[in-house]
Write a protein that holds these residues in place. Structure first.
Motif, PDB file in Angstrom:
ATOM      1  N   ILE A 194     -23.068 -16.362 -26.048  1.00  0.00           N
ATOM      2  CA  ILE A 194     -22.697 -17.762 -26.248  1.00  0.00           C
ATOM      3  C   ILE A 194     -23.614 -18.687 -25.462  1.00  0.00           C
ATOM      4  CG2 ILE A 194     -20.865 -19.475 -25.933  1.00  0.00           C
ATOM      5  CD1 ILE A 194     -18.879 -17.184 -26.444  1.00  0.00           C
ATOM      6  N   CYS A 195     -23.711 -18.476 -24.132  1.00  0.00           N
ATOM      7  CA  CYS A 195     -24.484 -19.402 -23.293  1.00  0.00           C
ATOM      8  C   CYS A 195     -25.869 -18.875 -22.925  1.00  0.00           C
ATOM      9  CB  CYS A 195     -23.707 -19.737 -22.020  1.00  0.00           C
ATOM     10  SG  CYS A 195     -23.499 -18.353 -20.888  1.00  0.00           S
ATOM     11  N   ARG A 196     -26.184 -17.636 -23.259  1.00  0.00           N
ATOM     12  CA  ARG A 196     -27.491 -17.013 -23.029  1.00  0.00           C
ATOM     13  C   ARG A 196     -27.860 -16.850 -21.551  1.00  0.00           C
ATOM     14  NH1 ARG A 196     -27.931 -14.450 -27.531  1.00  0.00           N
ATOM     15  NH2 ARG A 196     -28.070 -15.775 -29.345  1.00  0.00           N
ATOM     16  N   LYS A 197     -26.846 -16.823 -20.648  1.00  0.00           N
ATOM     17  CA  LYS A 197     -27.116 -16.567 -19.236  1.00  0.00           C
ATOM     18  C   LYS A 197     -27.028 -15.068 -18.973  1.00  0.00           C
ATOM     19  CE  LYS A 197     -25.596 -20.984 -17.493  1.00  0.00           C
ATOM     20  NZ  LYS A 197     -24.666 -21.713 -16.643  1.00  0.00           N
ATOM     21  N   GLU A 198     -27.730 -14.617 -17.944  1.00  0.00           N
ATOM     22  CA  GLU A 198     -27.758 -13.194 -17.600  1.00  0.00           C
ATOM     23  C   GLU A 198     -26.382 -12.745 -17.103  1.00  0.00           C
ATOM     24  OE1 GLU A 198     -30.106 -10.228 -14.557  1.00  0.00           O
ATOM     25  OE2 GLU A 198     -31.006 -12.144 -15.084  1.00  0.00           O
ATOM     26  N   ILE A 199     -25.969 -11.539 -17.505  1.00  0.00           N
ATOM     27  CA  ILE A 199     -24.668 -10.980 -17.136  1.00  0.00           C
ATOM     28  C   ILE A 199     -24.892  -9.683 -16.387  1.00  0.00           C
ATOM     29  CG2 ILE A 199     -22.477 -10.103 -17.997  1.00  0.00           C
ATOM     30  CD1 ILE A 199     -22.902 -11.639 -20.534  1.00  0.00           C
ATOM     31  N   SER A 200     -24.146  -9.486 -15.295  1.00  0.00           N
ATOM     32  CA  SER A 200     -24.189  -8.212 -14.587  1.00  0.00           C
ATOM     33  C   SER A 200     -23.186  -7.249 -15.220  1.00  0.00           C
ATOM     34  CB  SER A 200     -23.869  -8.425 -13.106  1.00  0.00           C
ATOM     35  OG  SER A 200     -22.539  -8.857 -12.962  1.00  0.00           O
ATOM     36  N   LYS A 201     -23.209  -5.992 -14.805  1.00  0.00           N
ATOM     37  CA  LYS A 201     -22.287  -5.001 -15.365  1.00  0.00           C
ATOM     38  C   LYS A 201     -20.833  -5.321 -15.067  1.00  0.00           C
ATOM     39  CE  LYS A 201     -25.070  -1.850 -17.091  1.00  0.00           C
ATOM     40  NZ  LYS A 201     -25.025  -1.422 -18.452  1.00  0.00           N
ATOM     41  N   SER A 202     -20.560  -5.946 -13.908  1.00  0.00           N
ATOM     42  CA  SER A 202     -19.177  -6.235 -13.517  1.00  0.00           C
ATOM     43  C   SER A 202     -18.681  -7.576 -14.041  1.00  0.00           C
ATOM     44  CB  SER A 202     -19.060  -6.214 -11.990  1.00  0.00           C
ATOM     45  OG  SER A 202     -19.887  -7.210 -11.427  1.00  0.00           O
ATOM     46  N   ASN A 203     -19.537  -8.358 -14.669  1.00  0.00           N
ATOM     47  CA  ASN A 203     -19.182  -9.680 -15.168  1.00  0.00           C
ATOM     48  C   ASN A 203     -19.078  -9.640 -16.684  1.00  0.00           C
ATOM     49  OD1 ASN A 203     -18.868 -12.400 -15.666  1.00  0.00           O
ATOM     50  ND2 ASN A 203     -20.938 -12.958 -15.102  1.00  0.00           N
ATOM     51  N   GLY A 204     -18.021 -10.201 -17.235  1.00  0.00           N
ATOM     52  CA  GLY A 204     -17.916 -10.352 -18.680  1.00  0.00           C
ATOM     53  C   GLY A 204     -17.239  -9.202 -19.388  1.00  0.00           C
ATOM     54  N   ILE A 205     -17.167  -9.337 -20.711  1.00  0.00           N
ATOM     55  CA  ILE A 205     -16.542  -8.338 -21.569  1.00  0.00           C
ATOM     56  C   ILE A 205     -17.458  -8.026 -22.753  1.00  0.00           C
ATOM     57  CG2 ILE A 205     -14.188  -8.990 -20.959  1.00  0.00           C
ATOM     58  CD1 ILE A 205     -14.026 -10.542 -23.582  1.00  0.00           C
ATOM     59  N   THR A 206     -17.234  -6.879 -23.357  1.00  0.00           N
ATOM     60  CA  THR A 206     -17.961  -6.474 -24.558  1.00  0.00           C
ATOM     61  C   THR A 206     -16.953  -6.321 -25.692  1.00  0.00           C
ATOM     62  OG1 THR A 206     -19.559  -5.273 -23.216  1.00  0.00           O
ATOM     63  CG2 THR A 206     -19.494  -4.741 -25.552  1.00  0.00           C
ATOM     64  N   LEU A 207     -17.214  -6.983 -26.805  1.00  0.00           N
ATOM     65  CA  LEU A 207     -16.331  -6.927 -27.969  1.00  0.00           C
ATOM     66  C   LEU A 207     -17.017  -6.191 -29.108  1.00  0.00           C
ATOM     67  CD1 LEU A 207     -15.220 -10.665 -27.995  1.00  0.00           C
ATOM     68  CD2 LEU A 207     -13.971  -8.747 -27.037  1.00  0.00           C
ATOM     69  N   ASP A 208     -16.272  -5.343 -29.802  1.00  0.00           N
ATOM     70  CA  ASP A 208     -16.780  -4.698 -31.010  1.00  0.00           C
ATOM     71  C   ASP A 208     -16.430  -5.576 -32.194  1.00  0.00           C
ATOM     72  OD1 ASP A 208     -17.762  -2.427 -29.726  1.00  0.00           O
ATOM     73  OD2 ASP A 208     -15.802  -1.446 -29.786  1.00  0.00           O
ATOM     74  N   CYS A 209     -17.435  -5.990 -32.963  1.00  0.00           N
ATOM     75  CA  CYS A 209     -17.235  -6.913 -34.084  1.00  0.00           C
ATOM     76  C   CYS A 209     -17.787  -6.304 -35.367  1.00  0.00           C
ATOM     77  CB  CYS A 209     -17.958  -8.232 -33.813  1.00  0.00           C
ATOM     78  SG  CYS A 209     -17.389  -9.083 -32.361  1.00  0.00           S
ATOM     79  N   SER A 210     -17.336  -6.862 -36.478  1.00  0.00           N
ATOM     80  CA  SER A 210     -17.882  -6.461 -37.773  1.00  0.00           C
ATOM     81  C   SER A 210     -17.753  -7.630 -38.734  1.00  0.00           C
ATOM     82  CB  SER A 210     -17.161  -5.235 -38.319  1.00  0.00           C
ATOM     83  OG  SER A 210     -15.821  -5.535 -38.589  1.00  0.00           O
ATOM     84  N   ASP A 211     -18.613  -7.640 -39.728  1.00  0.00           N
ATOM     85  CA  ASP A 211     -18.542  -8.633 -40.795  1.00  0.00           C
ATOM     86  C   ASP A 211     -19.132  -8.018 -42.060  1.00  0.00           C
ATOM     87  OD1 ASP A 211     -21.300  -8.723 -40.475  1.00  0.00           O
ATOM     88  OD2 ASP A 211     -21.300 -10.649 -39.462  1.00  0.00           O
TER      89      ASP A 211
END
Length: 65
Positions: A9-26
């Motif tokens: 979304i914001c294109r900032k760097e993320i560490s392993k402990s920061n944020g979430i990963t979502l599985d998406c499909s379309d």
């Protein structure tokens, strides 16, 4: 070789402990089995930082009906 993950979304760097990963499909994928284009399911992963995740949650709570 290092892999640097960024928020989708914001294109900032993320560490392993920061944020979430979502599985998406379309259904925006394309396949050409016999020369005719056919829409297919496309699966991918989206990485979102904690700040953007919190903003999405606040937005959803404010605009819930």
């Amino acid at each position: 070789m290092a892999v640097i993950e960024v928020c989708d979304i914001c294109r900032k760097e993320i560490s392993k402990s920061n944020g979430i990963t979502l599985d998406c499909s379309d259904w925006n994928g394309w396949d050409y089995p016999v020369g005719v284009p056919i829409r297919t399911e496309r699966n991918y992963k989206v990485r979102i930082c904690d700040k953007c995740k919190d903003n999405i949650i606040k937005y959803c709570k404010r605009n819930a009906r």
